[in-house]
Design a protein around this motif. Structure first.
Motif, short mmCIF file in Angstrom:
data_model
loop_
_atom_site.label_atom_id
_atom_site.label_comp_id
_atom_site.label_asym_id
_atom_site.label_seq_id
_atom_site.Cartn_x
_atom_site.Cartn_y
_atom_site.Cartn_z
N ASP A 14 32.87 46.15 31.21
CA ASP A 14 34.17 45.50 31.42
C ASP A 14 34.86 46.06 32.67
OD1 ASP A 14 33.80 43.97 29.16
OD2 ASP A 14 35.16 45.16 27.90
N ALA A 15 34.80 47.38 32.85
CA ALA A 15 35.42 47.99 34.03
C ALA A 15 34.74 47.52 35.32
CB ALA A 15 35.36 49.52 33.92
N CYS A 16 33.42 47.46 35.32
CA CYS A 16 32.69 46.98 36.50
C CYS A 16 33.05 45.54 36.82
CB CYS A 16 31.19 47.10 36.30
SG CYS A 16 30.58 48.79 36.32
N ALA A 17 33.11 44.70 35.80
CA ALA A 17 33.47 43.30 36.00
C ALA A 17 34.89 43.18 36.53
CB ALA A 17 33.31 42.52 34.70
N HIS A 18 35.79 44.00 35.99
CA HIS A 18 37.18 43.97 36.43
C HIS A 18 37.28 44.37 37.90
CE1 HIS A 18 41.51 44.25 36.19
NE2 HIS A 18 41.43 45.44 36.75
N ILE A 19 36.59 45.42 38.29
CA ILE A 19 36.62 45.87 39.68
C ILE A 19 36.08 44.78 40.60
CG2 ILE A 19 35.59 47.49 41.33
CD1 ILE A 19 35.70 49.59 39.01
N SER A 20 34.93 44.26 40.26
CA SER A 20 34.30 43.23 41.09
C SER A 20 35.19 42.00 41.21
CB SER A 20 32.95 42.85 40.50
OG SER A 20 32.33 41.85 41.27
N ASN A 21 35.70 41.53 40.09
CA ASN A 21 36.55 40.34 40.11
C ASN A 21 37.86 40.59 40.86
OD1 ASN A 21 34.65 38.98 38.61
ND2 ASN A 21 35.68 39.34 36.66
N HIS A 22 38.45 41.75 40.66
CA HIS A 22 39.72 42.06 41.32
C HIS A 22 39.54 42.15 42.83
CE1 HIS A 22 43.78 43.45 41.82
NE2 HIS A 22 43.33 44.46 42.54
N LEU A 23 38.46 42.76 43.27
CA LEU A 23 38.24 42.86 44.72
C LEU A 23 37.94 41.50 45.32
CD1 LEU A 23 36.35 46.24 44.96
CD2 LEU A 23 38.68 45.74 45.64
N ARG A 24 37.22 40.66 44.59
CA ARG A 24 36.98 39.30 45.08
C ARG A 24 38.31 38.55 45.19
NH1 ARG A 24 33.61 37.52 41.36
NH2 ARG A 24 31.86 38.49 42.39
N TYR A 25 39.16 38.68 44.16
CA TYR A 25 40.47 38.04 44.19
C TYR A 25 41.30 38.58 45.35
CZ TYR A 25 45.34 37.17 43.10
OH TYR A 25 46.66 36.83 43.20
N THR A 26 41.29 39.91 45.54
CA THR A 26 42.07 40.53 46.61
C THR A 26 41.63 40.01 47.97
OG1 THR A 26 42.40 42.52 45.28
CG2 THR A 26 42.70 42.75 47.65
N ALA A 27 40.31 39.93 48.19
CA ALA A 27 39.81 39.43 49.47
C ALA A 27 40.26 37.99 49.69
CB ALA A 27 38.29 39.53 49.51
N ASN A 28 40.15 37.16 48.66
CA ASN A 28 40.57 35.76 48.79
C ASN A 28 42.07 35.65 49.03
OD1 ASN A 28 37.95 34.88 48.42
ND2 ASN A 28 38.20 34.52 46.23
N GLN A 29 42.85 36.46 48.34
CA GLN A 29 44.30 36.41 48.49
C GLN A 29 44.71 36.86 49.89
OE1 GLN A 29 46.46 35.07 46.24
NE2 GLN A 29 47.89 35.24 47.92
N HIS A 30 44.07 37.91 50.41
CA HIS A 30 44.39 38.36 51.77
C HIS A 30 44.03 37.29 52.79
CE1 HIS A 30 45.87 42.43 51.23
NE2 HIS A 30 44.97 42.58 50.27
N ALA A 31 42.91 36.61 52.58
CA ALA A 31 42.52 35.53 53.50
C ALA A 31 43.57 34.42 53.45
CB ALA A 31 41.14 35.01 53.15
N ALA A 32 44.04 34.07 52.26
CA ALA A 32 45.07 33.04 52.13
C ALA A 32 46.37 33.49 52.79
CB ALA A 32 45.31 32.71 50.65
N ASP A 33 46.74 34.76 52.61
CA ASP A 33 47.95 35.29 53.25
C ASP A 33 47.84 35.23 54.77
OD1 ASP A 33 49.01 35.78 50.75
OD2 ASP A 33 48.61 37.95 50.80
N GLU A 34 46.68 35.62 55.29
CA GLU A 34 46.46 35.58 56.74
C GLU A 34 46.58 34.16 57.26
OE1 GLU A 34 45.88 37.89 59.16
OE2 GLU A 34 46.32 39.44 57.68
N SER A 35 46.01 33.21 56.53
CA SER A 35 46.09 31.81 56.94
C SER A 35 47.54 31.33 56.93
CB SER A 35 45.23 30.97 56.00
OG SER A 35 45.36 29.61 56.32
#
Length: 153
Positions: A110-131
């Motif tokens: 669960d912790a590994c999935a949370h980390i992976s999913n959160h970092l994927r979300y963070t990367a996508n959110q930062h890309a959206a913010d940059e745009s």
């Protein structure tokens, strides 16, 4: 500073401490660049490559550990069943360990999935913010250009 002045400052500090007063005193101004740490810029920076590497490692650990943990769990449960069928009390203890193993494995997965999913979300959110920021700044520069054209510059 005279000795009497030093003694007075010490007495004042002691009385403030006894009265419970709290305050902070700076002995110097902050550096002009806002620093104070060892970083020349003083900011925490994270690059997409770093986030992707951590997320990938968490995803790999999830996939690989999931299979390996099943092997360990099945082996332990088989051994526990064999010991129990032969009348050994340790079979029940080993079965208990295998049950606890399942709980611990699930927590790690669960912790590994949370980390992976959160970092994927963070990367996508930062890309959206940059745009969004780029679009906003672009529209401001177009607005400025329109004012300049109207002004005749």
């Amino acid at each position: 500073m005279a000795w009497d002045e030093w003694e007075q400052l010490k007495a004042d500090a002691q009385s403030r401490r006894q009265a419970g007063a709290t305050h902070m005193q700076l002995n110097q101004l902050a550096a002009p660049d806002g620093g104070g740490g060892s970083s020349p810029r003083g900011d925490l920076t994270v690059r997409q490559k770093d986030l992707a590497g951590i997320g990938s490692a968490a995803h790999d650990l999830f996939n690989e550990f999931s299979g390996c943990s099943d092997y360990a769990r099945l082996s332990s449960m088989k051994a526990a069943g064999g010991l129990r069928s032969e009348g050994f009390a340790i079979g029940a203890a080993l079965d208990h360990v295998a049950e606890r193993w399942i709980d611990q494995v699930q927590t790690l997965l669960d912790a590994c999935a949370h980390i992976s999913n959160h970092l994927r979300y963070t990367a996508n959110q930062h890309a959206a913010d940059e745009s969004y920021i780029a679009g906003t700044l672009s529209s401001i520069s177009q607005l400025d250009q329109g004012f300049d054209e109207r002004k005749g510059s």
